[in-house]
Design an enzyme around this catalytic site. Sequence first.
Site, PDB file in Angstrom:
ATOM      1  N   ASP A  37      -0.190  11.888 -13.483  1.00 59.65           N
ATOM      2  CA  ASP A  37      -0.283  11.436 -12.095  1.00 59.65           C
ATOM      3  C   ASP A  37      -1.696  11.674 -11.576  1.00 59.65           C
ATOM      4  O   ASP A  37      -2.390  12.600 -12.023  1.00 59.65           O
ATOM      5  CB  ASP A  37       0.741  12.197 -11.232  1.00 59.65           C
ATOM      6  CG  ASP A  37       1.111  11.454  -9.954  1.00 59.65           C
ATOM      7  OD1 ASP A  37       2.258  10.960  -9.876  1.00 59.65           O
ATOM      8  OD2 ASP A  37       0.251  11.346  -9.041  1.00 59.65           O
ATOM      9  N   ASN A  80       5.982   4.267 -14.591  1.00 59.13           N
ATOM     10  CA  ASN A  80       6.487   4.166 -13.224  1.00 59.13           C
ATOM     11  C   ASN A  80       5.379   4.127 -12.164  1.00 59.13           C
ATOM     12  O   ASN A  80       5.609   3.646 -11.056  1.00 59.13           O
ATOM     13  CB  ASN A  80       7.435   5.356 -12.981  1.00 59.13           C
ATOM     14  CG  ASN A  80       7.701   5.604 -11.526  1.00 59.13           C
ATOM     15  OD1 ASN A  80       8.527   4.941 -10.911  1.00 59.13           O
ATOM     16  ND2 ASN A  80       6.960   6.540 -10.936  1.00 59.13           N
ATOM     17  N   TYR A 145       1.706  -7.954  -4.697  1.00 56.97           N
ATOM     18  CA  TYR A 145       2.653  -6.971  -5.250  1.00 56.97           C
ATOM     19  C   TYR A 145       3.723  -7.678  -6.076  1.00 56.97           C
ATOM     20  O   TYR A 145       4.056  -7.245  -7.188  1.00 56.97           O
ATOM     21  CB  TYR A 145       3.278  -6.169  -4.108  1.00 56.97           C
ATOM     22  CG  TYR A 145       4.270  -5.131  -4.572  1.00 56.97           C
ATOM     23  CD1 TYR A 145       3.842  -3.997  -5.253  1.00 56.97           C
ATOM     24  CD2 TYR A 145       5.639  -5.273  -4.330  1.00 56.97           C
ATOM     25  CE1 TYR A 145       4.742  -3.036  -5.691  1.00 56.97           C
ATOM     26  CE2 TYR A 145       6.550  -4.326  -4.754  1.00 56.97           C
ATOM     27  CZ  TYR A 145       6.094  -3.203  -5.435  1.00 56.97           C
ATOM     28  OH  TYR A 145       6.992  -2.258  -5.867  1.00 56.97           O
TER      29      TYR A 145
HETATM   30  P1  NAD Z   1       5.402   7.002  -4.558  1.00 62.06           P
HETATM   31  O1  NAD Z   1       4.185   6.543  -3.818  1.00 62.06           O
HETATM   32  O2  NAD Z   1       6.369   7.930  -3.901  1.00 62.06           O
HETATM   33  O3  NAD Z   1       4.975   7.636  -5.948  1.00 62.06           O
HETATM   34  C1  NAD Z   1       4.032   6.996  -6.770  1.00 62.06           C
HETATM   35  C2  NAD Z   1       3.340   8.033  -7.636  1.00 62.06           C
HETATM   36  O4  NAD Z   1       2.430   7.324  -8.486  1.00 62.06           O
HETATM   37  C3  NAD Z   1       2.499   9.042  -6.832  1.00 62.06           C
HETATM   38  O5  NAD Z   1       2.725  10.362  -7.293  1.00 62.06           O
HETATM   39  C4  NAD Z   1       1.062   8.608  -7.107  1.00 62.06           C
HETATM   40  O6  NAD Z   1       0.133   9.682  -7.097  1.00 62.06           O
HETATM   41  C5  NAD Z   1       1.192   7.996  -8.497  1.00 62.06           C
HETATM   42  N1  NAD Z   1       0.139   7.035  -8.805  1.00 62.06           N
HETATM   43  C6  NAD Z   1      -0.303   6.011  -8.022  1.00 62.06           C
HETATM   44  N2  NAD Z   1      -1.325   5.386  -8.620  1.00 62.06           N
HETATM   45  C7  NAD Z   1      -1.531   6.008  -9.801  1.00 62.06           C
HETATM   46  C8  NAD Z   1      -2.468   5.838 -10.855  1.00 62.06           C
HETATM   47  N3  NAD Z   1      -3.418   4.885 -10.790  1.00 62.06           N
HETATM   48  N4  NAD Z   1      -2.396   6.655 -11.938  1.00 62.06           N
HETATM   49  C9  NAD Z   1      -1.473   7.644 -11.986  1.00 62.06           C
HETATM   50  N5  NAD Z   1      -0.571   7.870 -10.999  1.00 62.06           N
HETATM   51  C10 NAD Z   1      -0.608   7.063  -9.926  1.00 62.06           C
HETATM   52  O7  NAD Z   1       6.126   5.633  -4.991  1.00 62.06           O
HETATM   53  P2  NAD Z   1       7.640   5.262  -5.401  1.00 62.06           P
HETATM   54  O8  NAD Z   1       8.269   4.614  -4.244  1.00 62.06           O
HETATM   55  O9  NAD Z   1       8.317   6.415  -6.071  1.00 62.06           O
HETATM   56  O10 NAD Z   1       7.331   4.095  -6.456  1.00 62.06           O
HETATM   57  C11 NAD Z   1       7.317   4.321  -7.851  1.00 62.06           C
HETATM   58  C12 NAD Z   1       7.397   2.983  -8.554  1.00 62.06           C
HETATM   59  O11 NAD Z   1       8.559   2.293  -8.114  1.00 62.06           O
HETATM   60  C13 NAD Z   1       6.230   2.037  -8.288  1.00 62.06           C
HETATM   61  O12 NAD Z   1       5.896   1.354  -9.478  1.00 62.06           O
HETATM   62  C14 NAD Z   1       6.773   1.069  -7.266  1.00 62.06           C
HETATM   63  O13 NAD Z   1       6.133  -0.193  -7.327  1.00 62.06           O
HETATM   64  C15 NAD Z   1       8.211   0.985  -7.722  1.00 62.06           C
HETATM   65  N6  NAD Z   1       9.151   0.524  -6.703  1.00 62.06           N
HETATM   66  C16 NAD Z   1       9.282   1.220  -5.530  1.00 62.06           C
HETATM   67  C17 NAD Z   1      10.178   0.755  -4.579  1.00 62.06           C
HETATM   68  C18 NAD Z   1      10.382   1.468  -3.275  1.00 62.06           C
HETATM   69  O14 NAD Z   1      10.988   0.873  -2.366  1.00 62.06           O
HETATM   70  N7  NAD Z   1       9.932   2.719  -3.111  1.00 62.06           N
HETATM   71  C19 NAD Z   1      10.937  -0.413  -4.823  1.00 62.06           C
HETATM   72  C20 NAD Z   1      10.763  -1.084  -6.022  1.00 62.06           C
HETATM   73  C21 NAD Z   1       9.865  -0.603  -6.961  1.00 62.06           C
END
Ligand code: NAD
Length: 249
Positions: A37, A80, A145
Amino acid sequence: MQEFENLVAVVTGGASGIGAATAARLADGGARVAVLDLNPDAADGRFIAVRADVADRASVEAAIRDVVDRLGGIDIVINNAGIGAQGDIAANDDAEWARVLNVNVTGIARTTAAALPHLRASRAAAVVNTSSIAATAGLPQRALYSASKGAVLSLTRAMAADHLREGIRVNCVSPGTADTPWIGRLLEKASDPAAERAALEARQPHGRLVAPGEVADAIAYLASPLSRSTTGTCIAVDGGMHELRLRPE
Ligand code: NAD
């Protein structure tokens, strides 16, 4: 014996939200988990936390080397880490298009490629990518996105075909709007956060946001050595948003 015993799992973006829930779920099942991360200090102390930027090849390769040095191999990769983008096709400049696609799409190829020799050596190799409902439903103001998450879905199938005969399964999950810090940040920016949350809840047929643990359970199913016949597919965890058409109450 526990489901993930003797297996090493790498979870990108595992310090928050869906990634953190997934790291916990795999560890509860007996896996040794490494979180990659940008912000490793936020990761739960029971995981190995490595600072890595999935947008940067040298950073990812160094992190994978570090994990293998410390845990002896890699069996499971959970791709992820992801970032958001808002607006229509005119809203973001070329640099932003490149930045988001680099993290959300190329980051998956980069991380998995770095882990590939170790996955090939595993007897229970599995990769799970995080796509989104935005891959398959046209959501307003999410052009970049959505393009990135559609690419994740296609990439998942191509990877599954390429690596099937090497014994590596590749699948993805497609969450609906999930109750994570990411959505918390979006709501904070809204002029009326409570109304915005209610609108997001109402968009999903089951009337609420998806819990991160629900996505983590689907990821764990796909990553499990018990799911040996499941590859090249995507599990929706979206309260029915993609498939269902309910009549108003
Ligand atoms: P979040 O922002 O809570 O967590 C994302 C994590 O990824 C963070 O810890 C961040 O530091 C890390 N991160 C970001 N860019 C990075 C990089 N370049 N290298 C390493 N780490 C990195 O987000 P979330 O809601 O848990 O989302 C996680 C995944 O789920 C994402 O791929 C997002 O697109 C997908 N997603 C989320 C949702 C939603 O509604 N939350 C819905 C569909 C898909």
